[in-house]
Design a protein around this motif. Structure first.
Motif, PDB file in Angstrom:
ATOM      1  N   PHE A  10       0.848  -1.189   0.000  1.00 39.34           N
ATOM      2  CA  PHE A  10       0.000   0.000   0.000  1.00 39.34           C
ATOM      3  C   PHE A  10       0.882   1.237   0.000  1.00 39.34           C
ATOM      4  N   THR A  11       0.293   2.347  -0.402  1.00 41.42           N
ATOM      5  CA  THR A  11       0.954   3.643  -0.386  1.00 41.42           C
ATOM      6  C   THR A  11       0.173   4.522   0.577  1.00 41.42           C
ATOM      7  N   VAL A  12       0.886   5.162   1.504  1.00 38.68           N
ATOM      8  CA  VAL A  12       0.228   5.978   2.516  1.00 38.68           C
ATOM      9  C   VAL A  12       0.895   7.346   2.592  1.00 38.68           C
ATOM     10  N   GLU A  13       0.085   8.361   2.893  1.00 42.66           N
ATOM     11  CA  GLU A  13       0.585   9.714   3.099  1.00 42.66           C
ATOM     12  C   GLU A  13      -0.197  10.335   4.252  1.00 42.66           C
ATOM     13  N   LEU A  14       0.505  11.036   5.155  1.00 42.85           N
ATOM     14  CA  LEU A  14      -0.166  11.737   6.247  1.00 42.85           C
ATOM     15  C   LEU A  14      -0.374  13.194   5.852  1.00 42.85           C
ATOM     16  N   ASP A  15      -1.577  13.687   6.086  1.00 40.75           N
ATOM     17  CA  ASP A  15      -1.939  15.074   5.819  1.00 40.75           C
ATOM     18  C   ASP A  15      -2.500  15.616   7.133  1.00 40.75           C
ATOM     19  N   CYS A  16      -1.619  16.177   7.966  1.00 38.83           N
ATOM     20  CA  CYS A  16      -2.004  16.558   9.325  1.00 38.83           C
ATOM     21  C   CYS A  16      -1.690  18.020   9.605  1.00 38.83           C
ATOM     22  N   ASN A  27      -1.810  -9.214  12.530  1.00 40.55           N
ATOM     23  CA  ASN A  27      -2.042 -10.088  13.688  1.00 40.55           C
ATOM     24  C   ASN A  27      -1.631  -9.410  14.998  1.00 40.55           C
ATOM     25  N   ASN A  28      -2.045  -8.152  15.162  1.00 44.62           N
ATOM     26  CA  ASN A  28      -1.794  -7.338  16.358  1.00 44.62           C
ATOM     27  C   ASN A  28      -0.331  -7.000  16.596  1.00 44.62           C
ATOM     28  N   ALA A  29       0.542  -7.251  15.625  1.00 41.70           N
ATOM     29  CA  ALA A  29       1.957  -6.880  15.740  1.00 41.70           C
ATOM     30  C   ALA A  29       2.217  -5.665  14.845  1.00 41.70           C
ATOM     31  N   LEU A  30       2.836  -4.638  15.409  1.00 35.20           N
ATOM     32  CA  LEU A  30       3.136  -3.429  14.653  1.00 35.20           C
ATOM     33  C   LEU A  30       4.167  -3.738  13.567  1.00 35.20           C
ATOM     34  N   GLU A  31       3.812  -3.453  12.319  1.00 31.39           N
ATOM     35  CA  GLU A  31       4.708  -3.710  11.193  1.00 31.39           C
ATOM     36  C   GLU A  31       5.245  -2.420  10.568  1.00 31.39           C
ATOM     37  N   PHE A  32       4.500  -1.312  10.729  1.00 31.29           N
ATOM     38  CA  PHE A  32       4.906  -0.058  10.104  1.00 31.29           C
ATOM     39  C   PHE A  32       4.315   1.097  10.896  1.00 31.29           C
ATOM     40  N   ARG A  33       5.135   2.137  11.138  1.00 32.09           N
ATOM     41  CA  ARG A  33       4.667   3.360  11.817  1.00 32.09           C
ATOM     42  C   ARG A  33       5.231   4.564  11.086  1.00 32.09           C
ATOM     43  N   LEU A  34       4.385   5.571  10.924  1.00 34.02           N
ATOM     44  CA  LEU A  34       4.774   6.805  10.251  1.00 34.02           C
ATOM     45  C   LEU A  34       4.300   7.972  11.096  1.00 34.02           C
ATOM     46  N   ASN A  35       5.215   8.880  11.451  1.00 32.04           N
ATOM     47  CA  ASN A  35       4.873  10.086  12.199  1.00 32.04           C
ATOM     48  C   ASN A  35       4.787  11.260  11.245  1.00 32.04           C
ATOM     49  N   ARG A  36       4.009  12.269  11.626  1.00 30.47           N
ATOM     50  CA  ARG A  36       3.841  13.454  10.781  1.00 30.47           C
ATOM     51  C   ARG A  36       5.182  14.081  10.434  1.00 30.47           C
ATOM     52  N   ILE A  72      -8.604  18.884   9.506  1.00 33.23           N
ATOM     53  CA  ILE A  72      -8.904  17.822   8.552  1.00 33.23           C
ATOM     54  C   ILE A  72      -7.740  16.840   8.465  1.00 33.23           C
ATOM     55  N   SER A  73      -7.072  16.611   9.586  1.00 35.03           N
ATOM     56  CA  SER A  73      -5.957  15.673   9.601  1.00 35.03           C
ATOM     57  C   SER A  73      -6.445  14.303   9.167  1.00 35.03           C
ATOM     58  N   ARG A  74      -5.639  13.638   8.348  1.00 36.79           N
ATOM     59  CA  ARG A  74      -6.044  12.332   7.831  1.00 36.79           C
ATOM     60  C   ARG A  74      -4.848  11.567   7.300  1.00 36.79           C
ATOM     61  N   ALA A  75      -5.037  10.280   7.176  1.00 38.39           N
ATOM     62  CA  ALA A  75      -4.076   9.415   6.494  1.00 38.39           C
ATOM     63  C   ALA A  75      -4.717   9.027   5.170  1.00 38.39           C
ATOM     64  N   LYS A  76      -3.960   9.141   4.092  1.00 40.30           N
ATOM     65  CA  LYS A  76      -4.476   8.771   2.771  1.00 40.30           C
ATOM     66  C   LYS A  76      -3.806   7.479   2.332  1.00 40.30           C
ATOM     67  N   ILE A  77      -4.612   6.477   2.019  1.00 38.94           N
ATOM     68  CA  ILE A  77      -4.088   5.228   1.465  1.00 38.94           C
ATOM     69  C   ILE A  77      -4.455   5.231  -0.007  1.00 38.94           C
ATOM     70  N   TYR A  78      -3.447   5.334  -0.857  1.00 40.30           N
ATOM     71  CA  TYR A  78      -3.683   5.445  -2.294  1.00 40.30           C
ATOM     72  C   TYR A  78      -3.969   4.104  -2.948  1.00 40.30           C
ATOM     73  N   SER A  79      -3.397   3.061  -2.419  1.00 41.71           N
ATOM     74  CA  SER A  79      -3.630   1.749  -3.018  1.00 41.71           C
ATOM     75  C   SER A  79      -3.443   0.693  -1.929  1.00 41.71           C
TER      76      SER A  79
END
Length: 192
Positions: A10-16, A27-36, A72-79
Motif C-alpha cells: 500500500f501507499t500511505v501519506e499523512l496530511d495533518c 495479527n496485532n503486531a506493529l509492522e509499520f509506523r509513520l509520524n507526521r 482535517i488531519s487524515r491518512a491517505k491510502i492510495y492503493s
C-alpha cells in the motif's frame, strides 16, 4: 483475510495540521509506523505475511499536545493490494466510525464509553485530554470545558471546583461565590 502467505502493498501519506501518526498491524503486531514529522511524501509499504490467515489493521491518531480546533488531519491510502492468496485477497475492509472501536480480533465495532473518544478506524478508545470531556457513549471527539472549569483526562463532565471566582479590580481583591448555582432549588429570581 490473507491466506497461504504473500504480502500486503500500500501507499500511505499523512496530511495533518497537528502531530499525528499512522500504524499498520498484522495479527496485532506493529509492522509499520509513520509520524507526521516524517511524512513529507507518500510512502510505499510492503509487508510480508506468514502462511495462514492474517488480520490486518490500519490505525490513525493524533499525538499531544491536542488542539481544540477542528482540523482535517487524515491518512491517505492510495492503493492496497494483498498478493499471494488462494481466493483473491482481502475481505472487505470496513473501518469503525468515529466514536467506535474494534477490540482485539473482533469484527464488530463497539461504542467508546463516556470520558473517551476515537477517530475513524482505530482499535481502541483514547481518554479525553485534560480540560475536555465526553458525556455520552460513541463520541468521535471530546468537547472543551468552558472558561473557569477544568477536568482531568478521561472526564465525563467539566468541574467548576469550588464555584468561586477571584479577581483584582481597581486594587481590590474581589471573590465571588457561585456555589448556589450548583443547586437550582436555591436559585431565586425571574425565570424566562
Amino acid at each position: 483475510n490473507a491466506e497461504y502467505g504473500g504480502n500486503v502493498n500500500f501507499t500511505v501519506e499523512l496530511d495533518c495540521m497537528s502531530n499525528c501518526y499512522f500504524e499498520f498491524f498484522v495479527n496485532n503486531a506493529l509492522e509499520f509506523r509513520l509520524n507526521r514529522a516524517l511524512a513529507v511524501r507518500p510512502y510505499d509499504v510492503i509487508v510480508n505475511l506468514e502462511n495462514g490467515t492474517s488480520r490486518l489493521a490500519f490505525v490513525f491518531g493524533k499525538l499531544p499536545p491536542y488542539s481544540f480546533i477542528r482540523d482535517i488531519s487524515r491518512a491517505k491510502i492510495y492503493s492496497l493490494m494483498v498478493e499471494g492468496t488462494v481466493e483473491g485477497g482481502a475481505g472487505e475492509i470496513i473501518p469503525c466510525d468515529p466514536g467506535t472501536f474494534s477490540p482485539g480480533s473482533s469484527t464488530e465495532c463497539m461504542d467508546c464509553p463516556p470520558g473517551t473518544f476515537s477517530l475513524m478506524g482505530v482499535n481502541n478508545c483514547s481518554l479525553c485530554p485534560e480540560n475536555t470531556f465526553a458525556n455520552d457513549y460513541g463520541q468521535g471527539d471530546c468537547l472543551p470545558c468552558g472558561h473557569g472549569t477544568y477536568t482531568p483526562p478521561g472526564s465525563t463532565q467539566c468541574s467548576d471546583g469550588d464555584c468561586k471566582f477571584s479577581a483584582i479590580y481597581n486594587g481590590y481583591n474581589l471573590t465571588y461565590d457561585f456555589s448556589a448555582l450548583k443547586n437550582d432549588e436555591e436559585m431565586y429570581g425571574p425565570i424566562y
